[in-house]
Structures are given as C-alpha cells and as structure tokens.
Design a protein around this motif. Structure first.
Motif, PDB file in Angstrom:
ATOM      1  N   LEU A   1       0.850  -1.190   0.000  1.00 19.15           N
ATOM      2  CA  LEU A   1       0.000   0.000   0.000  1.00 19.15           C
ATOM      3  C   LEU A   1       0.884   1.237   0.000  1.00 19.15           C
ATOM      4  N   VAL A   2       0.773   2.035  -1.071  1.00 24.71           N
ATOM      5  CA  VAL A   2       1.545   3.265  -1.198  1.00 24.71           C
ATOM      6  C   VAL A   2       0.562   4.436  -1.224  1.00 24.71           C
ATOM      7  N   HIS A   3       0.574   5.244  -0.165  1.00 28.06           N
ATOM      8  CA  HIS A   3      -0.341   6.369  -0.041  1.00 28.06           C
ATOM      9  C   HIS A   3       0.388   7.673  -0.368  1.00 28.06           C
ATOM     10  N   VAL A   4      -0.375   8.693  -0.758  1.00 28.54           N
ATOM     11  CA  VAL A   4       0.181  10.022  -1.015  1.00 28.54           C
ATOM     12  C   VAL A   4      -0.640  11.030  -0.218  1.00 28.54           C
ATOM     13  N   ALA A   5       0.039  11.946   0.473  1.00 24.96           N
ATOM     14  CA  ALA A   5      -0.661  12.969   1.255  1.00 24.96           C
ATOM     15  C   ALA A   5       0.097  14.285   1.174  1.00 24.96           C
ATOM     16  N   HIS A   6      -0.604  15.372   1.538  1.00 29.04           N
ATOM     17  CA  HIS A   6      -0.003  16.709   1.511  1.00 29.04           C
ATOM     18  C   HIS A   6      -0.221  17.370   2.858  1.00 29.04           C
ATOM     19  N   LEU A   7       0.839  17.966   3.408  1.00 31.70           N
ATOM     20  CA  LEU A   7       0.781  18.624   4.712  1.00 31.70           C
ATOM     21  C   LEU A   7       0.734  20.138   4.531  1.00 31.70           C
ATOM     22  N   ASP A   8      -0.330  20.761   5.051  1.00 29.91           N
ATOM     23  CA  ASP A   8      -0.460  22.219   5.042  1.00 29.91           C
ATOM     24  C   ASP A   8       0.172  22.749   6.320  1.00 29.91           C
ATOM     25  N   GLU A   9       1.315  23.393   6.192  1.00 31.45           N
ATOM     26  CA  GLU A   9       2.045  23.836   7.376  1.00 31.45           C
ATOM     27  C   GLU A   9       1.364  24.992   8.105  1.00 31.45           C
ATOM     28  N   ALA A  10       0.513  25.729   7.415  1.00 25.02           N
ATOM     29  CA  ALA A  10      -0.186  26.843   8.062  1.00 25.02           C
ATOM     30  C   ALA A  10      -1.164  26.344   9.120  1.00 25.02           C
ATOM     31  N   THR A  11      -1.717  25.152   8.901  1.00 26.70           N
ATOM     32  CA  THR A  11      -2.697  24.602   9.832  1.00 26.70           C
ATOM     33  C   THR A  11      -2.243  23.288  10.466  1.00 26.70           C
ATOM     34  N   GLY A  12      -1.207  22.669   9.904  1.00 28.67           N
ATOM     35  CA  GLY A  12      -0.768  21.363  10.383  1.00 28.67           C
ATOM     36  C   GLY A  12      -1.662  20.232   9.921  1.00 28.67           C
ATOM     37  N   THR A  13      -2.574  20.526   8.968  1.00 31.64           N
ATOM     38  CA  THR A  13      -3.547  19.538   8.507  1.00 31.64           C
ATOM     39  C   THR A  13      -2.958  18.634   7.425  1.00 31.64           C
ATOM     40  N   LEU A  14      -3.232  17.347   7.552  1.00 35.12           N
ATOM     41  CA  LEU A  14      -2.785  16.369   6.570  1.00 35.12           C
ATOM     42  C   LEU A  14      -3.943  16.029   5.640  1.00 35.12           C
ATOM     43  N   GLN A  15      -3.734  16.226   4.336  1.00 38.60           N
ATOM     44  CA  GLN A  15      -4.761  15.929   3.339  1.00 38.60           C
ATOM     45  C   GLN A  15      -4.351  14.691   2.558  1.00 38.60           C
ATOM     46  N   LEU A  16      -5.199  13.663   2.594  1.00 38.90           N
ATOM     47  CA  LEU A  16      -4.918  12.454   1.825  1.00 38.90           C
ATOM     48  C   LEU A  16      -5.201  12.717   0.351  1.00 38.90           C
ATOM     49  N   VAL A  17      -4.197  12.563  -0.488  1.00 39.28           N
ATOM     50  CA  VAL A  17      -4.332  12.787  -1.925  1.00 39.28           C
ATOM     51  C   VAL A  17      -4.726  11.492  -2.632  1.00 39.28           C
ATOM     52  N   GLU A  18      -4.133  10.394  -2.195  1.00 43.88           N
ATOM     53  CA  GLU A  18      -4.411   9.115  -2.839  1.00 43.88           C
ATOM     54  C   GLU A  18      -4.214   7.985  -1.831  1.00 43.88           C
ATOM     55  N   HIS A  19      -5.256   7.180  -1.635  1.00 46.17           N
ATOM     56  CA  HIS A  19      -5.163   6.026  -0.743  1.00 46.17           C
ATOM     57  C   HIS A  19      -4.632   4.839  -1.535  1.00 46.17           C
ATOM     58  N   GLY A  20      -3.630   4.180  -0.993  1.00 44.98           N
ATOM     59  CA  GLY A  20      -2.983   3.093  -1.719  1.00 44.98           C
ATOM     60  C   GLY A  20      -3.913   1.966  -2.116  1.00 44.98           C
ATOM     61  N   ALA A  21      -4.953   1.733  -1.311  1.00 48.38           N
ATOM     62  CA  ALA A  21      -5.872   0.633  -1.609  1.00 48.38           C
ATOM     63  C   ALA A  21      -6.721   0.908  -2.843  1.00 48.38           C
ATOM     64  N   SER A  22      -6.780   2.171  -3.277  1.00 46.60           N
ATOM     65  CA  SER A  22      -7.620   2.524  -4.426  1.00 46.60           C
ATOM     66  C   SER A  22      -6.873   2.455  -5.749  1.00 46.60           C
ATOM     67  N   VAL A  23      -5.584   2.138  -5.694  1.00 44.48           N
ATOM     68  CA  VAL A  23      -4.762   2.145  -6.907  1.00 44.48           C
ATOM     69  C   VAL A  23      -4.130   0.769  -7.106  1.00 44.48           C
ATOM     70  N   LYS A  24      -4.293   0.229  -8.285  1.00 47.90           N
ATOM     71  CA  LYS A  24      -3.682  -1.048  -8.629  1.00 47.90           C
ATOM     72  C   LYS A  24      -2.799  -0.863  -9.860  1.00 47.90           C
ATOM     73  N   VAL A  25      -1.550  -1.239  -9.722  1.00 46.68           N
ATOM     74  CA  VAL A  25      -0.593  -1.133 -10.831  1.00 46.68           C
ATOM     75  C   VAL A  25       0.026  -2.500 -11.052  1.00 46.68           C
ATOM     76  N   GLU A  26      -0.001  -2.976 -12.284  1.00 43.21           N
ATOM     77  CA  GLU A  26       0.568  -4.283 -12.602  1.00 43.21           C
ATOM     78  C   GLU A  26       2.092  -4.225 -12.571  1.00 43.21           C
ATOM     79  N   HIS A  27       2.683  -5.208 -11.917  1.00 37.23           N
ATOM     80  CA  HIS A  27       4.138  -5.329 -11.937  1.00 37.23           C
ATOM     81  C   HIS A  27       4.597  -5.807 -13.307  1.00 37.23           C
ATOM     82  N   ALA A  28       5.757  -5.301 -13.723  1.00 40.36           N
ATOM     83  CA  ALA A  28       6.374  -5.846 -14.930  1.00 40.36           C
ATOM     84  C   ALA A  28       6.858  -7.250 -14.616  1.00 40.36           C
TER      85      ALA A  28
END
Length: 204
Positions: free
Chosen positions: A152-179
C-alpha cells in the motif's frame, strides 16, 4: 564556532537513553527541509519509533526512482514496514527555486559551474512540481518488481499553516501491474555474509 561543537555540547548536557525499538508498520517518505524537523512528528502525532522515516528532497520526487525504491526496500525487509506514505508539504523550498539562486550559491561556495556535470536544477531536484513528482514516485514504487505487489503506497499533503494532513491518494484505491521479472540468475551475483557484519560504531 562550528555547529557540530554546539551539538556536542548540548548532547553532553541533555543526552537521554532512546526509547526501546518497536516494530513500525508505516514508512513515511518526507522532504528533508529543515522546517519539518521535529514539527513533522508533532503534526502527525508520532511516538518514538512508531514509523520508519525517510527524509529526502521533495519527499522522494526529486531523486532517481531507484534510490527511493531501495530505501523503501530497507524499510520493508529490515524494519518490517508494510505500508508507505509519500508526503509533500506546502512550503517546500523546491517550489520556487530558480536556477539563478543555485548559480549564486555555488559561486559563493567557490565551486565552478563546470564542476556540476548536469543541469543545475537536477543537482537538488528542482524544476518539477513536487506534488506531481511524488505521484510519479508512488507509481514507481507500485511497479517495482523487488517490492511486494500488494504494497500500500499512499500520497498525502501537509499544510504547514494549519498542520492539517490531506490524503491525496489512498494506496488501496490504486492497482498497478508489476512488470514480469526475469527468472534468469543475476550475472555476477554473490551471496552476502551469513553472519551480521561487525559494527564500526565505537562502543559506548
């Protein structure tokens, strides 16, 4: 006085034993900007040893894919992690870095421009939008044949003005085929030592 001397003096006064080692499940890949030091752990509510932290420019989006893949492999196979969080932050120094700034900084350090064998921005990973670069890095981890296909590889963005973490992409929602990986033996491969290497760190 060199900064290291100040650090050594502080350590002599404030040194305390580290918390016992734990078994982290999450590997966090974050930018190496000094603004995140200490404050990142506080913003995420992290306890000592709760995650494996990898700090590299732009949260991995600024370096070669293989370097990130190998660092994550260590977190998985040595530390025991089974999830990865790639993190960007709002005041990343690479967002607005100009080539002129690098030229001036290199000149002040007494280093010739000709000593840098590639585009100056590549020296520090500038010239790309860190958010898009991290998305590319996430896909590179998901495609990597020497990492688990169900990682599971997740992506998130941290807003330093508020300290809030925004989830950009949850790893469970993305499937990539291995070569497909080759079944052929690796040319020139030799097994490593069966016993742990002796530490080169001085005994306390």
């Amino acid at each position: 006085m060199p900064v290291i001397d100040s650090i050594l003096a502080r350590n002599a006064k404030e040194a305390t034993a580290f918390a016992p080692r734990s078994s982290p499940r999450l590997c966090v890949v974050a930018c190496d900007d000094a603004a995140l030091t200490v404050q990142l752990d506080a913003a995420l509510g992290l306890k000592p040893g709760e995650v494996t932290m990898i700090r590299i420019p732009a949260g991995s989006g600024a370096l070669a894919e293989e370097l990130l893949q190998r660092a994550v492999a260590k977190a998985l196979y040595v530390e025991g992690c089974d999830e990865v969080l790639l993190l960007t932050h709002s005041s990343c120094t690479l967002y607005g870095l100009r080539t002129e700034q690098l030229i001036e900084a290199i000149a002040r350090a007494g280093v010739a421009r000709s000593a840098v064998p590639f585009d100056l921005r590549e020296l520090v990973g500038a010239g790309r939008d860190p958010r898009q670069a991290v998305m590319d890095s996430a896909n590179a981890l998901r495609r990597c044949v020497f990492l688990p296909s169900n990682l599971l590889v997740h992506v998130a963005h941290l807003d330093e003005a508020t300290g809030t973490l925004q989830l950009v992409e949850h790893g469970a929602s993305v499937k990539v085929e291995h070569a497909p990986s080759s079944s052929e033996s690796i040319q020139g491969y030799q097994a490593g030592p069966a016993q742990p290497l002796e530490s080169t760190i001085p005994a306390s």
